[in-house]
Structures are given as structure tokens and as C-alpha cells.
Design a protein around this motif. Structure first.
Motif, mmCIF file in Angstrom:
data_model
loop_
_atom_site.group_PDB
_atom_site.id
_atom_site.type_symbol
_atom_site.label_atom_id
_atom_site.label_comp_id
_atom_site.label_asym_id
_atom_site.label_seq_id
_atom_site.Cartn_x
_atom_site.Cartn_y
_atom_site.Cartn_z
ATOM 1 N N VAL A 33 -13.259 -2.671 25.872
ATOM 2 C CA VAL A 33 -13.818 -1.565 26.644
ATOM 3 C C VAL A 33 -12.883 -0.375 26.713
ATOM 4 O O VAL A 33 -11.679 -0.485 26.516
ATOM 5 C CB VAL A 33 -14.162 -2.002 28.096
ATOM 6 N N VAL A 34 -13.507 0.784 26.985
ATOM 7 C CA VAL A 34 -12.806 2.000 27.393
ATOM 8 C C VAL A 34 -13.577 2.544 28.593
ATOM 9 O O VAL A 34 -14.768 2.267 28.753
ATOM 10 C CB VAL A 34 -12.722 3.071 26.278
ATOM 11 N N THR A 35 -12.887 3.293 29.433
ATOM 12 C CA THR A 35 -13.589 3.949 30.534
ATOM 13 C C THR A 35 -13.406 5.447 30.389
ATOM 14 O O THR A 35 -12.356 5.930 29.956
ATOM 15 C CB THR A 35 -13.075 3.488 31.918
ATOM 16 N N TRP A 36 -14.452 6.166 30.737
ATOM 17 C CA TRP A 36 -14.431 7.626 30.728
ATOM 18 C C TRP A 36 -15.406 8.101 31.799
ATOM 19 O O TRP A 36 -16.491 7.526 31.941
ATOM 20 C CB TRP A 36 -14.839 8.181 29.357
ATOM 21 N N ASN A 37 -15.006 9.123 32.533
ATOM 22 C CA ASN A 37 -15.856 9.684 33.576
ATOM 23 C C ASN A 37 -16.326 8.590 34.544
ATOM 24 O O ASN A 37 -17.484 8.579 34.959
ATOM 25 C CB ASN A 37 -17.030 10.446 32.952
ATOM 26 N N VAL A 40 -17.994 2.601 32.217
ATOM 27 C CA VAL A 40 -17.433 1.624 31.288
ATOM 28 C C VAL A 40 -18.245 1.631 30.001
ATOM 29 O O VAL A 40 -19.478 1.562 30.035
ATOM 30 C CB VAL A 40 -17.433 0.207 31.905
ATOM 31 N N TYR A 41 -17.541 1.700 28.878
ATOM 32 C CA TYR A 41 -18.159 1.709 27.555
ATOM 33 C C TYR A 41 -17.642 0.518 26.755
ATOM 34 O O TYR A 41 -16.432 0.243 26.766
ATOM 35 C CB TYR A 41 -17.811 2.996 26.796
ATOM 36 N N ASN A 71 -10.317 4.964 35.668
ATOM 37 C CA ASN A 71 -10.786 5.926 34.679
ATOM 38 C C ASN A 71 -9.750 6.067 33.565
ATOM 39 O O ASN A 71 -8.551 5.972 33.804
ATOM 40 C CB ASN A 71 -11.044 7.277 35.348
ATOM 41 N N LEU A 72 -10.234 6.290 32.339
ATOM 42 C CA LEU A 72 -9.409 6.458 31.144
ATOM 43 C C LEU A 72 -8.540 5.220 30.889
ATOM 44 O O LEU A 72 -7.354 5.296 30.607
ATOM 45 C CB LEU A 72 -8.576 7.735 31.216
ATOM 46 N N PHE A 73 -9.177 4.066 30.945
ATOM 47 C CA PHE A 73 -8.558 2.756 30.764
ATOM 48 C C PHE A 73 -9.109 2.112 29.496
ATOM 49 O O PHE A 73 -10.241 2.381 29.084
ATOM 50 C CB PHE A 73 -8.909 1.873 31.966
ATOM 51 N N SER A 74 -8.317 1.253 28.868
ATOM 52 C CA SER A 74 -8.813 0.418 27.780
ATOM 53 C C SER A 74 -8.065 -0.899 27.748
ATOM 54 O O SER A 74 -6.868 -0.948 28.035
ATOM 55 C CB SER A 74 -8.648 1.106 26.422
ATOM 56 N N ASN A 75 -8.791 -1.957 27.389
ATOM 57 C CA ASN A 75 -8.155 -3.242 27.164
ATOM 58 C C ASN A 75 -7.832 -3.436 25.685
ATOM 59 O O ASN A 75 -7.252 -4.435 25.300
ATOM 60 C CB ASN A 75 -9.031 -4.390 27.675
ATOM 61 N N LYS A 76 -8.202 -2.465 24.855
ATOM 62 C CA LYS A 76 -7.936 -2.538 23.414
ATOM 63 C C LYS A 76 -6.981 -1.442 22.961
ATOM 64 O O LYS A 76 -6.032 -1.707 22.237
ATOM 65 C CB LYS A 76 -9.244 -2.421 22.629
ATOM 66 N N TYR A 77 -7.248 -0.208 23.374
ATOM 67 C CA TYR A 77 -6.512 0.935 22.854
ATOM 68 C C TYR A 77 -5.321 1.301 23.724
ATOM 69 O O TYR A 77 -5.364 1.193 24.943
ATOM 70 C CB TYR A 77 -7.447 2.133 22.695
ATOM 71 N N GLN A 78 -4.278 1.762 23.067
ATOM 72 C CA GLN A 78 -3.046 2.133 23.749
ATOM 73 C C GLN A 78 -3.169 3.496 24.432
ATOM 74 O O GLN A 78 -4.051 4.302 24.096
ATOM 75 C CB GLN A 78 -1.889 2.183 22.738
ATOM 76 N N LYS A 79 -2.273 3.733 25.375
ATOM 77 C CA LYS A 79 -2.178 5.021 26.063
ATOM 78 C C LYS A 79 -2.067 6.126 25.013
ATOM 79 O O LYS A 79 -1.331 5.997 24.033
ATOM 80 C CB LYS A 79 -0.941 5.015 26.964
ATOM 81 N N GLY A 80 -2.826 7.192 25.215
ATOM 82 C CA GLY A 80 -2.816 8.316 24.282
ATOM 83 C C GLY A 80 -3.952 8.313 23.278
ATOM 84 O O GLY A 80 -4.194 9.322 22.615
ATOM 85 N N THR A 81 -4.675 7.211 23.136
ATOM 86 C CA THR A 81 -5.819 7.156 22.210
ATOM 87 C C THR A 81 -6.862 8.165 22.659
ATOM 88 O O THR A 81 -7.231 8.227 23.821
ATOM 89 C CB THR A 81 -6.425 5.735 22.183
ATOM 90 N N LYS A 107 -20.518 2.321 23.512
ATOM 91 C CA LYS A 107 -21.802 2.413 24.199
ATOM 92 C C LYS A 107 -21.597 2.162 25.696
ATOM 93 O O LYS A 107 -20.947 1.193 26.076
ATOM 94 C CB LYS A 107 -22.762 1.370 23.628
ATOM 95 N N LYS A 108 -22.205 3.023 26.527
ATOM 96 C CA LYS A 108 -22.103 2.844 27.970
ATOM 97 C C LYS A 108 -22.749 1.522 28.367
ATOM 98 O O LYS A 108 -23.846 1.197 27.961
ATOM 99 C CB LYS A 108 -22.778 3.989 28.712
ATOM 100 N N MET A 109 -22.023 0.766 29.183
ATOM 101 C CA MET A 109 -22.557 -0.504 29.688
ATOM 102 C C MET A 109 -23.605 -0.241 30.747
ATOM 103 O O MET A 109 -23.467 0.657 31.560
ATOM 104 C CB MET A 109 -21.436 -1.348 30.301
ATOM 105 N N LYS A 110 -24.637 -1.023 30.714
ATOM 106 C CA LYS A 110 -25.674 -0.941 31.746
ATOM 107 C C LYS A 110 -25.159 -1.608 33.022
ATOM 108 O O LYS A 110 -24.469 -2.617 32.972
ATOM 109 C CB LYS A 110 -26.948 -1.649 31.287
#
Length: 114
Positions: A33-37, A40-41, A71-81, A107-110
Motif C-alpha cells: 500500500v501507499v497512502t495519499w490525501n 489508502v491505495y 498520510n504519505l506512507f508505504s509498506n513497500k516504497y522507501q521515503k522519497g518515492t 487503486k484506492k481501497m474501498k
């Protein structure tokens, strides 16, 4: 009898010692996942060819599972992605993540409210 007891206790000690998980070990998530605004996507393998503008960057990376994702979190991508708006697509539905020169669709999670 004494040998059996010592063997049993040694086996139990080894099992307990080996079962302790390392706190730095990768946790098991259901999705990448990534988060934005504050949404959760979930990541897909779909490569996007056209993006418009950068909309943010990952600020927090962690593999520790949590129900409360910042916000602006990921369990896959590193800081700065970098995160991008996909051309002609509303970011409330999908965003793109730049990874090794390619843009991947997220894709935004429902939620129950959706």
C-alpha cells in the motif's frame, strides 16, 4: 528417565528460543500500500505510460502492520518515492507510483463508507 527429561527440556528450550520473532523482520501485509490525501491505495502490477504532475512523495516507510496509516506512507516504497496524477484519471480513484523508472498504478481501497 533422567535422559528423557533432559532431552524434553532441551527440546522445549530450543523451540521457545527459535520461535521468538525478530522485531526488524518483515511483517506480513495483505497488500502493498501507499497512502495519499489520507486515503489508502493498493498497488497493482499495471504500468502507466502517461502521468501529469507529481502529487506527493512517501514520507514514512514501515513494514510494521497497523490499522492507523499516516498520510504519505508505504509498506513497500522507501521515503522519497514520488507519487503522480495519472493523465485523464481522477486521483481519488487511482494514482501512479514511480519505481525504477516505471510508473505503477495504485487503486484506492474501498471502505465501508464507499
Amino acid at each position: 528417565m533422567k535422559k528423557s527429561l533432559v532431552l524434553l527440556l532441551t527440546s522445549i528450550l530450543l523451540l521457545v528460543a527459535c520461535s521468538n520473532s525478530n522485531p526488524n523482520q518483515l511483517q506480513s501485509w495483505a497488500y502493498e500500500v501507499v497512502t495519499w490525501n489520507n486515503q489508502v491505495y493498493t498497488m497493482t502490477n499495471e504500468v502507466i505510460t502517461e502521468v501529469e504532475s507529481e502529487i506527493g512523495a512517501i514520507k514514512i516507510h514501515s513494514t510494521n502492520e497497523s490499522d492507523d496509516l499516516p498520510n504519505l506512507f508505504s509498506n513497500k516504497y522507501q521515503k522519497g518515492t514520488k507519487l503522480f496524477k495519472i493523465k485523464d484519471v481522477e486521483p481519488i480513484d487511482y494514482i501512479a507510483v514511480l519505481d525504477n523508472g516505471s510508473y505503477y498504478k495504485a487503486k484506492k481501497m474501498k471502505t465501508a463508507a464507499d
